[in-house]
Scaffold this active site. Structure first.
Site, mmCIF file in Angstrom:
data_model
loop_
_atom_site.group_PDB
_atom_site.id
_atom_site.type_symbol
_atom_site.label_atom_id
_atom_site.label_comp_id
_atom_site.label_asym_id
_atom_site.label_seq_id
_atom_site.Cartn_x
_atom_site.Cartn_y
_atom_site.Cartn_z
ATOM 1 N N ARG A 1 -9.596 -13.357 -54.370
ATOM 2 C CA ARG A 1 -10.125 -14.502 -53.631
ATOM 3 C C ARG A 1 -11.160 -15.252 -54.462
ATOM 4 O O ARG A 1 -10.919 -16.348 -54.955
ATOM 5 C CB ARG A 1 -10.724 -14.021 -52.301
ATOM 6 N N ASP A 2 -12.306 -14.650 -54.665
ATOM 7 C CA ASP A 2 -13.380 -15.294 -55.419
ATOM 8 C C ASP A 2 -12.963 -15.530 -56.866
ATOM 9 O O ASP A 2 -13.343 -16.518 -57.482
ATOM 10 C CB ASP A 2 -14.623 -14.405 -55.356
ATOM 11 N N HIS B 1 -23.855 -8.726 -54.798
ATOM 12 C CA HIS B 1 -22.804 -9.569 -55.386
ATOM 13 C C HIS B 1 -23.462 -10.376 -56.509
ATOM 14 O O HIS B 1 -24.063 -11.420 -56.263
ATOM 15 C CB HIS B 1 -22.248 -10.492 -54.300
ATOM 16 N N HIS C 1 -23.490 -12.425 -60.200
ATOM 17 C CA HIS C 1 -22.771 -13.175 -61.230
ATOM 18 C C HIS C 1 -23.455 -12.911 -62.578
ATOM 19 O O HIS C 1 -24.632 -12.557 -62.635
ATOM 20 C CB HIS C 1 -22.753 -14.664 -60.899
ATOM 21 N N CYS D 1 -18.207 -20.047 -58.604
ATOM 22 C CA CYS D 1 -18.446 -20.657 -57.300
ATOM 23 C C CYS D 1 -18.092 -22.130 -57.392
ATOM 24 O O CYS D 1 -18.676 -22.846 -58.212
ATOM 25 C CB CYS D 1 -19.903 -20.489 -56.875
ATOM 26 N N ASN E 1 -17.991 -13.466 -61.956
ATOM 27 C CA ASN E 1 -18.554 -12.326 -61.255
ATOM 28 C C ASN E 1 -18.721 -11.142 -62.199
ATOM 29 O O ASN E 1 -18.148 -11.095 -63.292
ATOM 30 C CB ASN E 1 -17.603 -11.900 -60.130
#
Length: 313
Positions: free
Chosen positions: A29-30, A222, A224, A255, A264
């Site tokens: 997804r991300d 989470h 980055h 993002c 990430n």
């Protein structure tokens, strides 16, 4: 020599760390949402199958966001329909509003996530709302989800720094965190959306949350890796008792609403560290490296993960 033939790091445990870490894999997804060229749905489905085969048990599959805003995720229903149910494997989805929840429920989802902001500017740019106003959108979504027996996770963006507002006040993050958990979220994922945090900031925020009654058992992190700090920040969080870490296979992602955000934390880099510390996670590193090499080939560029590059030689 392939990854499976190479040894793992020497295991040297360190005191005060969790015995096991849950990896919340966000690559599908991300990791893929920013791709300029639409990735075929069959490739996405195979990517998720390969990740599950490697031992990952929480795989964030897609988002029920409007295709107008994120065309890459327009195939959410078709993708989920292609996935074979697996014992012990969850496929959470991101849900931005009530319409997204309706789609998720129709697709038989049992785990969803909502996406909040700790800062006003990002709330405006990402949600077309305010920090307070975003809760008016979340409240009916979470209430309906809980009534349907669906677990809800909360993402909180811009917990450490915002590209428009600068450093983010810790008390502000604590206030928004408390409100998200009060809605009924079972877990809150603290996001360093633009990758500016350092370990001291992580310790400070987790300490402030603890003082406010929010312990590590209800938190995830989470990070980055914009400034190469994702692993060190993760270790700082583990030392504070956090045992759920978001990461992305091969270090994919960023993002779409924060241009300075790079990839990430790479799942392989995380696993190498966990293996070295003797922390259980249940993932076959060799199989995961092979998967990241495979998806990198489909995307037409090498993986940014240092561990993938080292083991795939």
């Amino acid at each position: 020599m392939g990854a499976r033939e190479l040894g793992l790091p020497e295991t040297v445990p360190s005191a005060g760390l969790p015995g096991r870490v849950t990896i919340w894999e966000v690559g599908a997804r991300d990791g893929l949402q920013n791709e300029q060229t639409v990735v075929p749905v069959e490739v996405k489905a195979e990517f998720l199958d390969r990740l599950a085969d490697a031992g990952l048990t929480v795989l964030e599959a897609t988002s029920f966001v409007s295709p107008k805003w994120v065309p890459q995720l327009a195939d959410a229903e078709e993708l989920l329909a292609r996935l074979k149910p697996r014992e012990g494997v969850k496929y959470p989805v991101l849900v931005p509003n009530e319409r997204g929840l309706e789609r998720a429920l129709a697709a038989g989802r049992t785990d969803i996530a909502i996406f909040a902001s700790a800062t006003e500017t990002f709330a405006h740019r990402n949600l077309n709302s305010t920090v307070d106003g975003q809760f008016e959108r979340f409240e009916p979504v979470v209430a309906r989800a809980l009534d349907a027996g669906v677990r809800v996770r909360g993402y909180l963006s811009m917990c450490f720094g915002d590209p428009w507002e600068g450093a983010v006040d810790v008390d502000r993050v604590v206030r928004v965190s408390k409100r998200l958990l009060a809605l009924g979220c079972f877990q809150l994922s603290l996001g360093d959306t633009i990758g500016v945090a350092t370990p001291g900031q992580v310790e400070r925020l987790l300490g402030a949350l603890g003082d406010a009654g929010i312990g590590p058992g209800s938190l995830a992190v989470h990070f980055h890796d914009t400034y190469g700090q994702a692993l060190s920040n993760t270790l700082a969080a583990l030392r504070q008792g956090v045992s759920t870490v978001d990461s992305s296979a091969g270090g994919l992602g960023g993002c779409p609403y924060a241009e300075s955000a790079t990839g990430n934390l790479a799942t392989e880099d995380l696993i190498w560290m966990l293996d070295g510390l003797g922390i259980e996670h249940g993932v076959d590193l060799g199989a995961l490296v092979e998967t990241s090499v495979w998806i990198a080939g489909r995307l037409g560029r090498p993986s940014p993960s240092r561990v993938v590059r080292a083991l795939a030689k």
